[in-house]
Structures are given as C-alpha cells and as structure tokens.
Design a protein around this motif. Structure first.
Motif, PDB file in Angstrom:
ATOM      1  N   PRO A   1      10.535  -6.297 -20.534  1.00  0.00           N
ATOM      2  CA  PRO A   1      10.446  -4.869 -20.173  1.00  0.00           C
ATOM      3  C   PRO A   1       9.494  -4.622 -18.992  1.00  0.00           C
ATOM      4  N   GLN A   2       8.372  -5.341 -18.961  1.00  0.00           N
ATOM      5  CA  GLN A   2       7.417  -5.194 -17.860  1.00  0.00           C
ATOM      6  C   GLN A   2       8.060  -5.632 -16.544  1.00  0.00           C
ATOM      7  N   THR A   3       8.795  -6.735 -16.570  1.00  0.00           N
ATOM      8  CA  THR A   3       9.446  -7.246 -15.360  1.00  0.00           C
ATOM      9  C   THR A   3      10.536  -6.304 -14.879  1.00  0.00           C
ATOM     10  N   ARG A   4      11.311  -5.773 -15.804  1.00  0.00           N
ATOM     11  CA  ARG A   4      12.384  -4.839 -15.444  1.00  0.00           C
ATOM     12  C   ARG A   4      11.819  -3.653 -14.666  1.00  0.00           C
ATOM     13  N   LYS A   5      10.643  -3.208 -15.059  1.00  0.00           N
ATOM     14  CA  LYS A   5       9.997  -2.078 -14.398  1.00  0.00           C
ATOM     15  C   LYS A   5       9.301  -2.514 -13.095  1.00  0.00           C
TER      16      LYS A   5
ATOM     17  N   LEU B   1       9.628  -5.509 -11.094  1.00  0.00           N
ATOM     18  CA  LEU B   1      10.265  -6.274 -10.018  1.00  0.00           C
ATOM     19  C   LEU B   1      10.740  -5.418  -8.844  1.00  0.00           C
ATOM     20  N   PRO B   2      11.428  -4.301  -9.058  1.00  0.00           N
ATOM     21  CA  PRO B   2      11.824  -3.493  -7.892  1.00  0.00           C
ATOM     22  C   PRO B   2      10.607  -2.996  -7.094  1.00  0.00           C
ATOM     23  N   ARG B   3       9.540  -2.638  -7.800  1.00  0.00           N
ATOM     24  CA  ARG B   3       8.320  -2.181  -7.113  1.00  0.00           C
ATOM     25  C   ARG B   3       7.659  -3.333  -6.359  1.00  0.00           C
ATOM     26  N   ASN B   4       7.672  -4.528  -6.958  1.00  0.00           N
ATOM     27  CA  ASN B   4       7.101  -5.690  -6.272  1.00  0.00           C
ATOM     28  C   ASN B   4       7.823  -5.951  -4.957  1.00  0.00           C
ATOM     29  N   GLU B   5       9.140  -5.889  -4.986  1.00  0.00           N
ATOM     30  CA  GLU B   5       9.883  -6.120  -3.744  1.00  0.00           C
ATOM     31  C   GLU B   5       9.568  -5.038  -2.712  1.00  0.00           C
ATOM     32  N   GLN B   6       9.399  -3.809  -3.154  1.00  0.00           N
ATOM     33  CA  GLN B   6       9.030  -2.742  -2.225  1.00  0.00           C
ATOM     34  C   GLN B   6       7.640  -2.996  -1.648  1.00  0.00           C
ATOM     35  N   MET B   7       6.698  -3.455  -2.499  1.00  0.00           N
ATOM     36  CA  MET B   7       5.356  -3.772  -1.997  1.00  0.00           C
ATOM     37  C   MET B   7       5.410  -4.951  -1.025  1.00  0.00           C
ATOM     38  N   LEU B   8       6.265  -5.932  -1.296  1.00  0.00           N
ATOM     39  CA  LEU B   8       6.434  -7.058  -0.384  1.00  0.00           C
ATOM     40  C   LEU B   8       6.927  -6.565   0.974  1.00  0.00           C
ATOM     41  N   LYS B   9       7.934  -5.723   0.954  1.00  0.00           N
ATOM     42  CA  LYS B   9       8.487  -5.162   2.196  1.00  0.00           C
ATOM     43  C   LYS B   9       7.403  -4.418   2.981  1.00  0.00           C
ATOM     44  N   GLU B  10       6.664  -3.548   2.295  1.00  0.00           N
ATOM     45  CA  GLU B  10       5.620  -2.765   2.959  1.00  0.00           C
ATOM     46  C   GLU B  10       4.542  -3.667   3.539  1.00  0.00           C
ATOM     47  N   ARG B  11       4.121  -4.642   2.766  1.00  0.00           N
ATOM     48  CA  ARG B  11       3.062  -5.541   3.204  1.00  0.00           C
ATOM     49  C   ARG B  11       3.499  -6.343   4.437  1.00  0.00           C
ATOM     50  N   LEU B  12       4.698  -6.893   4.384  1.00  0.00           N
ATOM     51  CA  LEU B  12       5.215  -7.672   5.511  1.00  0.00           C
ATOM     52  C   LEU B  12       5.346  -6.823   6.764  1.00  0.00           C
ATOM     53  N   GLU B  13       5.928  -5.654   6.617  1.00  0.00           N
ATOM     54  CA  GLU B  13       6.173  -4.808   7.788  1.00  0.00           C
ATOM     55  C   GLU B  13       4.872  -4.248   8.363  1.00  0.00           C
ATOM     56  N   GLN B  14       3.876  -3.978   7.523  1.00  0.00           N
ATOM     57  CA  GLN B  14       2.579  -3.503   8.015  1.00  0.00           C
ATOM     58  C   GLN B  14       1.832  -4.589   8.765  1.00  0.00           C
ATOM     59  N   GLN B  15       1.970  -5.822   8.301  1.00  0.00           N
ATOM     60  CA  GLN B  15       1.227  -6.929   8.904  1.00  0.00           C
ATOM     61  C   GLN B  15       2.047  -7.687   9.931  1.00  0.00           C
ATOM     62  N   GLY B  16       3.187  -7.160  10.296  1.00  0.00           N
ATOM     63  CA  GLY B  16       4.017  -7.858  11.257  1.00  0.00           C
ATOM     64  C   GLY B  16       4.459  -9.212  10.756  1.00  0.00           C
ATOM     65  N   GLY B  17       4.755  -9.275   9.448  1.00  0.00           N
ATOM     66  CA  GLY B  17       5.233 -10.511   8.865  1.00  0.00           C
ATOM     67  C   GLY B  17       4.168 -11.304   8.171  1.00  0.00           C
ATOM     68  N   GLY B  18       2.922 -10.846   8.195  1.00  0.00           N
ATOM     69  CA  GLY B  18       1.886 -11.565   7.477  1.00  0.00           C
ATOM     70  C   GLY B  18       1.566 -12.921   8.097  1.00  0.00           C
ATOM     71  N   ILE B  19       1.767 -13.051   9.398  1.00  0.00           N
ATOM     72  CA  ILE B  19       1.554 -14.332  10.059  1.00  0.00           C
ATOM     73  C   ILE B  19       0.087 -14.727   9.927  1.00  0.00           C
TER      74      ILE B  19
END
Length: 154
Positions: free
Chosen positions: A127-131, A133-151
């Motif tokens: 149940p925790q993962t179901r809730k 995982l979509p937010r984690n992917e959104q945080m991944l997207k935001e983090r990558l795009e803010q940092q220019g890919g996290g290089i």
C-alpha cells in the motif's frame, strides 16, 4: 510481470538520468521512504556492488542491503534485496526520446517478505508503494530537470 510499474518522461539525456539514478546517495532525494543510502564497497558501480538503504516502512526504519544485479549504462539497471525482512526487486530502464535529448524512465518493483516481512509486505509495503511510487517518479523528474540532469557526484 512486476507488482508495480511506473513510467515518466524527463527533459534530460539518458546519460544525465543514468548518472543521477545509479548514484546511491541520491536515493533519499527522490524516494520518499528512503532515509539514507550508502555504498558498501569501493570502485565503480557495477553488477555485484552493494548498497545499504534504510527506509521508513510504516512506522519503522528498516535497513536493507541491495545488490546490483544488472548494469547496462545508460539503459538499464537492476537491484535485489539480499537481507532484511523486506527484499525489493527493482528494474529500471532509460529509453531515449527526441533523438536522445529527452528520456523515458520506467521503474518496476516487486517485494519478497521474510520473517516479519511476510506480514509487512501485503499490509504496509505494497500500500505504501502504491501511493509513493508515482510521487517518487515525479520527484525524480523535478530533481533531474532542476539540476540539469544531476551531472556530477554528490
């Protein structure tokens, strides 16, 4: 077929995504349940590398060791839990979009319970993962795009 599968498109190259997601110290930045993550060995990350991840599982903090089972830069990685009551099986893929200027990131997760984990997996972890995982992917997207890919390393 995995218990969980999520996909998100990111405005970063596959190399930029790979550099960020393969570095264990970044896990707490984009995974809500990750409290900490540390390498347990030296050298470049590859098949057999191990990472200790401490996660919030319900009201508990549970450490677990994950081992890299697949490492195909910048396309795919896999990890498997090798100890602890909850053992995750993770497969990630990075597919190029727009001639490699953007990426599609797909995460697949399964869980195996041992001891107390046999109760935790169906009642808490799934149940925790179901809730989460979509937010984690959104945080991944935001983090990558803010940092220019996290290089670069942390």
């Amino acid at each position: 077929m995995s218990d969980f599968r999520e996909t998100i498109d990111v405005d970063c190259t596959p190399d930029e995504v790979w550099t960020y997601v393969i570095e264990p110290s970044h896990l707490p930045e984009w995974q809500a349940s990750a409290v900490s993550a540390e390498r347990l060995d030296e050298g470049p990350i590859g098949v057999g590398s191990r990472v200790r991840v401490t996660r919030h599982v319900g009201s508990r903090e549970i450490p677990m060791t994950m081992e890299i089972t697949e490492c195909d830069p910048p396309h795919a990685w896999g990890m498997q839990g090798i100890d602890g009551p909850v053992r995750g099986h993770v497969h990630g893929e990075i597919d190029p979009l727009d001639d490699g200027r953007r990426s599609r990131v797909t995460l697949e997760l399964d869980f195996e319970g041992h001891g107390l984990g046999k109760v935790l997996v169906p009642l808490v972890v799934k149940p925790q993962t179901r809730k989460e995982l979509p937010r984690n992917e959104q945080m991944l997207k935001e983090r990558l795009e803010q940092q220019g890919g996290g290089i670069g390393a942390p």
